[in-house]
Motif scaffolding. Sequence first.
Motif: not given
Length: 180
Positions: A84-89, A143-144, A148-157
């Motif tokens: 997703l990071v690559l896609l968004v970038a 954009a990233i 990055l904030l969502g993946s690091s601060l959000g709940p870990d699936e």
Amino acid sequence: MIPARIVAFVALGVGLGALAGVVWWAVVDLPAYVVRPDGGAGITERGLSEFVAGDAWFCALGLVVGVGLGLVAWRTLSGIGWPLVLLVAAVSFLAALICWLVGHQLGPDDFVQRLARARPGDQVPIELTLRAPASLLTWPFLAIVPVLLGSSLGPDEEEPKPLFKRRDRAESAVREPEHG
């Protein structure tokens, strides 16, 4: 389902890039050279300082579009994982390129040709273009950030869920009945 969302996200990026190009063209007040009687052209000090305005507006639009694309991507495509990071970038960089192209095409045509045709006293605005190509990188960088904030601060699936919730010590203490 995911490939359709990716195609829709790319289309959103292209559309927002084109729309941002129109906004960029509309908001930037291009400085102009004034043709002198001797055939030369000059610009005021204020005009020289306005050369940066085009890049500044481009970066400001990159803030809005970039963060917007990042938020949309995180909400709709977070299931694809790290790609997703690559896609968004990539999509935000494409949006920046489209913004630059649209704004440049809408702006005045070739400056040198317009200056050659100008008569004494005419004001010839500069071209609408990026003077600092590094401005293109602000879009993917911004954009990233939500991803990055969502993946690091959000709940870990991937983190296992506890079977039982822990009680607070105050809740689990057994109260003795009061005897009066």
